[in-house]
Design a protein around this motif. Structure first.
Motif, PDB file in Angstrom:
ATOM      1  N   ARG A  12       1.137  -1.180   0.035  1.00 21.76           N
ATOM      2  CA  ARG A  12       0.295   0.119  -0.041  1.00 21.76           C
ATOM      3  C   ARG A  12       0.953   0.987  -0.048  1.00 21.76           C
ATOM      4  N   ALA A  13       1.969   1.625   0.587  1.00 13.78           N
ATOM      5  CA  ALA A  13       3.139   2.325   1.132  1.00 13.78           C
ATOM      6  C   ALA A  13       3.514   2.870  -0.529  1.00 13.78           C
ATOM      7  N   HIS A  14       3.799   2.223  -1.355  1.00 13.18           N
ATOM      8  CA  HIS A  14       4.515   2.403  -2.244  1.00 13.18           C
ATOM      9  C   HIS A  14       3.726   3.184  -3.232  1.00 13.18           C
ATOM     10  N   LEU A  15       2.628   2.998  -3.203  1.00 14.21           N
ATOM     11  CA  LEU A  15       1.038   4.493  -4.204  1.00 14.21           C
ATOM     12  C   LEU A  15       1.852   5.709  -3.976  1.00 14.21           C
ATOM     13  N   GLY A  16       1.896   6.165  -2.548  1.00 14.77           N
ATOM     14  CA  GLY A  16       2.683   7.016  -1.957  1.00 14.77           C
ATOM     15  C   GLY A  16       1.498   8.049  -1.409  1.00 14.77           C
ATOM     16  N   PRO A  17       1.753   8.985  -0.710  1.00 17.21           N
ATOM     17  CA  PRO A  17       1.012   9.901   0.786  1.00 17.21           C
ATOM     18  C   PRO A  17       0.132  10.965   0.107  1.00 17.21           C
ATOM     19  N   VAL A  18      -1.498   9.266  -0.478  1.00 16.98           N
ATOM     20  CA  VAL A  18      -2.236  10.280  -0.985  1.00 16.98           C
ATOM     21  C   VAL A  18      -3.142  10.461   0.065  1.00 16.98           C
ATOM     22  N   ASN A  19      -3.611  11.796   0.032  1.00 21.10           N
ATOM     23  CA  ASN A  19      -4.548  12.444   0.685  1.00 21.10           C
ATOM     24  C   ASN A  19      -5.644  11.940   0.927  1.00 21.10           C
ATOM     25  N   ARG A  30      -9.482  13.302 -10.099  1.00 21.08           N
ATOM     26  CA  ARG A  30      -7.866  14.723  -9.157  1.00 21.08           C
ATOM     27  C   ARG A  30      -7.561  13.261  -8.098  1.00 21.08           C
ATOM     28  N   VAL A  31      -6.264  13.693  -7.976  1.00 21.46           N
ATOM     29  CA  VAL A  31      -6.152  12.998  -6.790  1.00 21.46           C
ATOM     30  C   VAL A  31      -5.385  14.075  -6.598  1.00 21.46           C
ATOM     31  N   TYR A  32      -5.110  13.882  -4.096  1.00 18.90           N
ATOM     32  CA  TYR A  32      -4.102  14.983  -3.615  1.00 18.90           C
ATOM     33  C   TYR A  32      -3.812  14.200  -3.125  1.00 18.90           C
ATOM     34  N   LEU A  33      -2.493  14.607  -2.933  1.00 17.23           N
ATOM     35  CA  LEU A  33      -1.321  14.184  -1.981  1.00 17.23           C
ATOM     36  C   LEU A  33      -0.968  15.138  -1.222  1.00 17.23           C
ATOM     37  N   SER A  34      -0.018  14.312   0.093  1.00 16.52           N
ATOM     38  CA  SER A  34      -0.116  15.130   1.478  1.00 16.52           C
ATOM     39  C   SER A  34       1.498  16.046   1.473  1.00 16.52           C
ATOM     40  N   TYR A  37       5.487  13.522  -3.912  1.00 16.54           N
ATOM     41  CA  TYR A  37       5.726  11.675  -4.624  1.00 16.54           C
ATOM     42  C   TYR A  37       6.885  11.414  -5.876  1.00 16.54           C
ATOM     43  N   PRO A  38       7.177  11.623  -6.259  1.00 21.31           N
ATOM     44  CA  PRO A  38       8.288  11.259  -7.487  1.00 21.31           C
ATOM     45  C   PRO A  38       7.998  10.501  -8.063  1.00 21.31           C
ATOM     46  N   PHE A  39       7.440   9.379  -7.347  1.00 21.27           N
ATOM     47  CA  PHE A  39       6.931   8.058  -8.552  1.00 21.27           C
ATOM     48  C   PHE A  39       5.388   7.682  -8.518  1.00 21.27           C
ATOM     49  N   ARG A 338      12.271  10.124  -0.431  1.00 20.60           N
ATOM     50  CA  ARG A 338      10.725   9.981  -0.653  1.00 20.60           C
ATOM     51  C   ARG A 338      10.225  10.856  -1.579  1.00 20.60           C
ATOM     52  N   LYS A 339      10.526  12.034  -0.620  1.00 18.67           N
ATOM     53  CA  LYS A 339       9.816  13.729  -1.368  1.00 18.67           C
ATOM     54  C   LYS A 339      10.916  14.474  -2.546  1.00 18.67           C
TER      55      LYS A 339
END
Length: 399
Positions: A12-19, A30-34, A37-39, A338-339
């Protein structure tokens, strides 16, 4: 489903900091990140993220057993454990495949796959026996394919207090005890790149060579003596069979090398489902000391090795790092990478984390594996991704 806490998703954590996410219209989300996250876009392309809503409603949190796709081929039939049949989808939005029908035969035994290829019963076979590389390469009707995979092979240590393996000198000693070059030459028939100076493969962003763990059994014995084990010790090592190239033979070779420095290894051989169940137990429930394992990544970037196997948040059962390694400095550099959007700066963080890990030696660093597949000489146009995923959308036969 990916973020539903009732659904177990170890990666799960590999998808990144999805808020949060927001539906814009029928075809837009539309996806919002906290945080940066370059990947993120790479990960969206690497996992099967979109699933039919009626299928989700039907299966809920159970395993989905009905095939739903949007690609250039359509599903025809599936005989479990035997065969999957696909046919070209002529209404596909993109370029149409040249090959009209593909039949995938499920053959668990590598020797069976090889026999089918040699007999001309199949046009392509995957994960063939390393012992038969010259046989396939020397056949004028066949072509041997040996791409480098995005998969590192290693022995992880279950690091617990009061265990000999809790001392980094012991773990370093076990690295000096292994002749990687000999294993690759005599057991893998050249189908690997030794991890002599890094556990990050040379073709990854973040590869930075370090002081090698050269084969030196005398140095290994000296380190064991310094750590208080001049006569060695006993340990239990688990390993799968048939999962990785010559995995059982590699485990037996490691057992022999460690015996040369006084470390007596009891091997426990497991089929893959049993092995996974054993790996993913909490550290306190593991009744073994080490295990032979491989870690593959969809993207050739050191982050996915560093985070997936060495960040403390990924220790089993929450993640997929079975060795229970925990180092706050390593976590810090991985979190900074990671960021970080600048690849050059990210590579510097990777280097700092990798240097600590290399010194701590939570693995016996072995090699990056190559694949071995074979095809009929008239089959052209296939391409390989990550060294192990073969695609046939542009494949064709010359006769």
């Amino acid at each position: 489903r990916w973020f539903d806490p009732t659904v177990r998703v170890p990666v799960r954590a590999h998808l990144g900091p999805v808020n949060r996410t927001e539906v814009v219209d029928t075809y837009t989300v539309r996806v919002y990140l906290s945080q940066p996250y370059p990947f993120f876009l790479d990960m969206l392309a690497s996992y099967p993220m979109i699933t039919s809503l009626p299928i989700l409603q039907k299966f809920k949190n159970n395993t989905i057993t009905e095939v739903v796709g949007t690609g250039p081929y359509k599903f025809v039939s599936w005989e479990k454990g035997k065969k999957i049949v696909l046919e070209r989808f002529d209404d596909y939005w993109g370029q149409k495949p040249y090959i009209k029908r593909i039949e995938w035969f499920i053959m668990p035994e590598a020797s069976t796959r090889l026999a089918a290829l040699l007999a001309g019963d199949v046009d392509f076979a995957y994960n063939l026996p390393a012992t038969d590389l010259d046989r396939v390469a020397g056949n004028p009707n066949l072509v041997a394919l040996t791409p480098t995979m995005n998969r590192v092979i290693y022995v992880f240590f279950v690091i617990k207090p009061n265990s000999p393996l809790a001392d980094p000198r012991v773990r370093q000693a076990l690295n000096y005890a292994i002749d990687r070059e000999a294993i690759i030459k005599s057991i893998l028939y050249g189908l690997a790149i030794p991890a002599n100076d890094s556990f990050i493969p040379p073709h990854y962003l973040g590869y930075s060579p370090m002081e090698p763990y050269k084969y030196d059994p005398e140095k290994a014995k000296k380190l064991l003596a310094e750590a208080g084990y001049p006569n060695g010790f006993k340990m239990i090592m688990i390993h799968p069979t048939g999962r990785y190239l010559q995995d059982k033979q590699v485990a037996e070779a490691i057992q022999a090398y460690l015996a040369n420095i006084g470390v007596q290894v009891e091997l426990r051989t497991m089929d893959w489902p049993s092995y996974v169940a054993t790996l993913t137990k909490p550290c306190s429930d593991k009744d073994y000391d080490a295990g032979l394992l491989g870690w593959g990544t969809a993207i050739p970037d050191a982050y996915f090795i560093l985070f997936g196997q060495f960040h403390s948040s990924q220790i089993t059962p929450k993640g997929l790092a079975p060795g229970c390694y925990n180092n706050s400095e390593v976590d810090k550099y991985i979190d900074l990478a990671r960021k970080e959007l600048d690849p050059a700066k990210r590579a510097e963080y990777y280097k700092l984390a990798a240097q600590i890990i290399w010194r701590d030696a939570p693995w016996i660093f072995l090699y990056t594996q190559k694949n071995f597949a074979g095809k009929t000489a008239s089959l052209k146009g296939e391409f390989v991704l990550n060294g192990e995923d073969f695609y046939f959308m542009r494949a064709y036969f010359t006769k």
